[in-house]
Design a protein around this motif. Structure first.
Motif, PDB file in Angstrom:
ATOM      1  N   PRO A  22       0.824  -1.220  -0.202  1.00  0.00           N
ATOM      2  CA  PRO A  22       0.093  -0.016   0.144  1.00  0.00           C
ATOM      3  C   PRO A  22       0.921   1.196   0.084  1.00  0.00           C
ATOM      4  O   PRO A  22       1.841   1.215   0.314  1.00  0.00           O
ATOM      5  N   ARG A  23       0.176   2.259  -0.324  1.00  0.00           N
ATOM      6  CA  ARG A  23       0.810   3.493  -0.138  1.00  0.00           C
ATOM      7  C   ARG A  23       0.202   4.480   0.890  1.00  0.00           C
ATOM      8  O   ARG A  23      -0.933   4.773   0.928  1.00  0.00           O
ATOM      9  N   ILE A  24       0.856   4.622   2.036  1.00  0.00           N
ATOM     10  CA  ILE A  24       0.226   5.035   3.259  1.00  0.00           C
ATOM     11  C   ILE A  24       0.780   6.384   3.392  1.00  0.00           C
ATOM     12  O   ILE A  24       2.002   6.626   3.850  1.00  0.00           O
ATOM     13  N   TRP A  34      10.025  -1.225   1.662  1.00  0.00           N
ATOM     14  CA  TRP A  34       9.065  -0.024   1.955  1.00  0.00           C
ATOM     15  C   TRP A  34       9.806   1.038   2.097  1.00  0.00           C
ATOM     16  O   TRP A  34      10.945   1.644   2.741  1.00  0.00           O
ATOM     17  N   LEU A  35       9.376   2.205   1.108  1.00  0.00           N
ATOM     18  CA  LEU A  35       9.766   3.503   1.181  1.00  0.00           C
ATOM     19  C   LEU A  35       9.125   4.151   2.366  1.00  0.00           C
ATOM     20  O   LEU A  35       7.946   4.610   2.292  1.00  0.00           O
ATOM     21  N   SER A  36       9.993   4.700   3.268  1.00  0.00           N
ATOM     22  CA  SER A  36       9.571   5.133   4.392  1.00  0.00           C
ATOM     23  C   SER A  36      10.174   6.459   4.708  1.00  0.00           C
ATOM     24  O   SER A  36      11.587   6.717   4.491  1.00  0.00           O
ATOM     25  N   ALA A  37       9.526   7.748   4.918  1.00  0.00           N
ATOM     26  CA  ALA A  37      10.009   8.947   5.076  1.00  0.00           C
ATOM     27  C   ALA A  37       9.383   9.869   5.918  1.00  0.00           C
ATOM     28  O   ALA A  37       8.130   9.572   6.162  1.00  0.00           O
ATOM     29  N   GLU A  71       7.537  11.803  -5.933  1.00  0.00           N
ATOM     30  CA  GLU A  71       8.067  11.440  -7.102  1.00  0.00           C
ATOM     31  C   GLU A  71       8.822  10.128  -6.827  1.00  0.00           C
ATOM     32  O   GLU A  71       8.717   9.032  -7.881  1.00  0.00           O
ATOM     33  N   GLN A  72       9.190   9.903  -5.734  1.00  0.00           N
ATOM     34  CA  GLN A  72       9.935   8.510  -5.492  1.00  0.00           C
ATOM     35  C   GLN A  72       8.805   7.296  -5.316  1.00  0.00           C
ATOM     36  O   GLN A  72       9.183   6.354  -5.664  1.00  0.00           O
ATOM     37  N   ILE A  73       7.785   7.767  -4.899  1.00  0.00           N
ATOM     38  CA  ILE A  73       6.796   6.599  -4.755  1.00  0.00           C
ATOM     39  C   ILE A  73       6.286   6.222  -5.928  1.00  0.00           C
ATOM     40  O   ILE A  73       6.079   5.021  -6.342  1.00  0.00           O
ATOM     41  N   ALA A 107       5.895  -1.003  -1.242  1.00  0.00           N
ATOM     42  CA  ALA A 107       5.071  -0.112  -0.295  1.00  0.00           C
ATOM     43  C   ALA A 107       5.843   1.105  -0.178  1.00  0.00           C
ATOM     44  O   ALA A 107       6.820   1.333  -0.105  1.00  0.00           O
ATOM     45  N   ALA A 108       4.903   2.058   0.326  1.00  0.00           N
ATOM     46  CA  ALA A 108       5.319   3.427   0.833  1.00  0.00           C
ATOM     47  C   ALA A 108       4.594   3.842   2.155  1.00  0.00           C
ATOM     48  O   ALA A 108       3.470   3.490   2.263  1.00  0.00           O
TER      49      ALA A 108
END
Length: 558
Positions: A459-461, A502-505, A518-520, A526-527
């Motif tokens: 998911p994109r959260i 997971w892309l986390s920030a 843009e990264q997502i 997932a983000a």
């Protein structure tokens, strides 16, 4: 070939509706159900963090697949799940809640067990769990085949949860009788219509529509629950009916359609033009049955004149003082699409995505976040909307063509969205799943992130962090300690919960927000993005508006 056990047969029969997951928490009295989940071909067990989360996840799954399965143990497990199941009842979702129970030998011997109150009353929880359902049954080897058909039919007919009790002993014993093979939910005729009532209802609707000079339609989520959303949209397109939605029904309408006009909720409508269009209509065609709660009507400032309203409900139609019964909503919509010749004038309202605001160095805020969220959404995506301040923003946001949304505005149990996001993502076969939640709601159920990581969903959260229960400040007043939240470094949670790729920030400026979006778009996993939001945004509404929703002040005399 030996007969299947009661638990195996039950899960197989339910899976034939097109369900490939069963959500739950294992428990000793439910072991026959848990074991069966590993033996039924094509069915996978989803081990949720707790029973409430499992119920929320099943709710989310049912919104996409049309139904879902939930398994809990006796007493402590089923009671923990009731809130989630009751939410499914409010939002008309057939969730089959299977509960394991102590063996009949224990009951007959009058033995006292755990998960009870220290006595031998073993059915005390059944009325409680059954109240969250529309139909229930205690399954045994002798009645399983017949009772299960009755329960399935009634749960689908009413589009509400069902409660099934299977003792640990009976769950492991063979079914007596001839098993039945089912069909996918999409091929099931869920309600039948009485021909003369159907014909009279359809002719009345067509006559009213033909006579109207400025009709408007309102579309509700009920068409999705009964699998006839496409029929409803085809009818709207053929007639060119200007169509609005209410807050509870966000995502039901394809907002890329030319007929879409926006959100109608009295004084809280998405625009004055929408409110005026509905208020001035000489016919309001209510497709699905509008729920006139305070949040759905702008604190009851939106009213529908019964003499000008025709409502197509699940199995009945009302046109003024005429009521037609035993008419299935899919049959009504099919007949209307086949027989309508009316084509309305274009509504003339031009809807555009919200303009981007904010400079790169500006702090991130709701004003800069939501317009940017619109841009990466694509057809077949689903946005899961948590209850709270994010709901008030997202409900008015224009969704791109083919994008759907799911929310829980009627039941309004904060924390629902995170586990529901798990269920939605597992149920979807195409498109991405996005979720927006406030930090207050997220804290209730954020342990379900670990389950997402375990099962590899993507998911994109977005967690909007303002450090407080912002919606409570909006509808009350600032400064209460009970609205302050424990500080959490949300962006660190995916790693702590074992989530891979997971892309986390954490973002706190407009430039950082633009960069992470843009990264997502380029990321294949997932983000999870923590977006800092000033808590100063959560200013109380005017006292008069708040009181219109809660009716606490003494009315003026006279």
């Amino acid at each position: 070939m030996s007969a299947p056990t009661v638990a195996q047969y039950t899960l197989r029969r339910l899976s034939e509706l097109g369900l490939d997951r069963i959500f739950g928490v294992p428990g000793d009295y439910a072991f026959s159900i848990d074991d069966a989940a590993e033996l039924v071909p094509g069915l996978s067990w989803v081990a949720c963090s707790n029973e409430l989360n499992a119920a929320y996840a099943a709710d989310g799954y049912a919104r996409i697949r049309g139904a879902a399965m939930l398994s809990t143990t006796y007493g402590v497990g089923e009671l923990s799940a009731i809130n989630g199941v009751m939410g499914s009842k409010a939002h008309r979702l057939p969730v089959f809640h299977l509960v394991g129970k102590p063996s009949e030998r224990i009951q007959r011997l009058g033995l006292i067990t755990h998960h009870n109150l220290g006595d031998t009353v073993y059915d005390r929880f059944q009325p409680l769990s059954a109240a969250a359902a529309c139909v229930s049954a205690v399954l045994t080897p002798d009645n399983c085949v017949d009772e299960l058909e009755r329960v399935i039919r009634e749960a689908l007919r009413q589009s509400m949860p069902a409660y099934l009790v299977i003792s640990e002993l009976n769950g492991g014993q063979p079914v007596l009788g001839t098993p039945i093979s089912g069909t996918p939910l999409g091929a099931v005729k869920r309600q039948q219509s009485v021909p003369q009532e159907l014909e009279a209802a359809v002719r009345t609707i067509l006559s009213r529509l033909e006579a109207a000079t400025n009709p408007v339609a309102l579309l509700t989520h009920l068409v999705s629950r009964y699998g006839c959303r496409d029929q409803a949209l085809a009818f709207i397109g053929k007639t060119n009916l200007p169509t609005a939605i209410t807050p509870n029904d966000k995502g039901t309408m394809d907002e890329g359609m030319a007929q879409y006009v926006g959100l109608n909720a009295g004084n809280l409508s998405s625009s004055e033009a929408v409110r005026n269009l509905v208020n001035n209509a000489d016919l309001v065609l209510d497709i699905g049955g509008i729920v006139t709660t305070e949040l759905n009507t702008g604190f009851w400032t939106g009213h529908y004149d019964a003499s000008k309203t025709v409502s197509i409900n699940d199995n009945w139609v009302r046109a003024g003082e005429k009521v037609f019964v035993n008419v299935a909503i899919d049959d009504v919509l099919h007949a209307l699409h086949e027989r309508t010749t009316t084509r309305c004038a274009d509504h003339g309202m031009k809807l555009e995505p919200s303009a981007l605001t904010g400079h790169p160095e500006d702090p991130s805020s709701s004003a800069s976040f939501y317009p940017r969220l619109q841009r990466p959404l694509r057809s077949d995506d689903t946005v899961v909307i948590e209850t709270g301040t994010c709901m008030t923003h997202l409900n008015k946001m224009l969704l791109p063509a083919g994008v759907s949304a799911e929310g829980q505005g009627l039941w309004g149990s904060i924390g629902w969205a995170t586990p529901a996001c798990l269920g939605v993502a597992m149920a979807k076969t195409s498109g991405r799943t996005w979720m927006v939640t406030g930090d207050g709601s997220h804290q209730l159920t954020l342990n379900e992130l670990a389950v997402m990581g375990r099962y590899g969903i993507n998911p994109r959260i977005f967690v909007l962090n303002n450090g407080l229960f912002g919606i409570e400040d909006v509808i009350s007043e600032r400064g209460h300690d009970y609205d302050d939240l424990a500080p959490v470094n949300y962006h660190l949670l995916p790693h702590a919960f074992g989530c891979k790729n997971w892309l986390s920030a954490r973002v706190s400026t407009v430039a950082e927000l633009d960069q992470v979006l843009e990264q997502i778009d380029a990321h294949d996993g997932a983000a999870y993005i923590e977006v800092m939001i000033p808590n100063a945004e959560s200013q109380p509404m005017a006292d008069a508006i708040i009181d219109s929703g809660y009716k606490l002040s003494t009315p003026q005399p006279g």
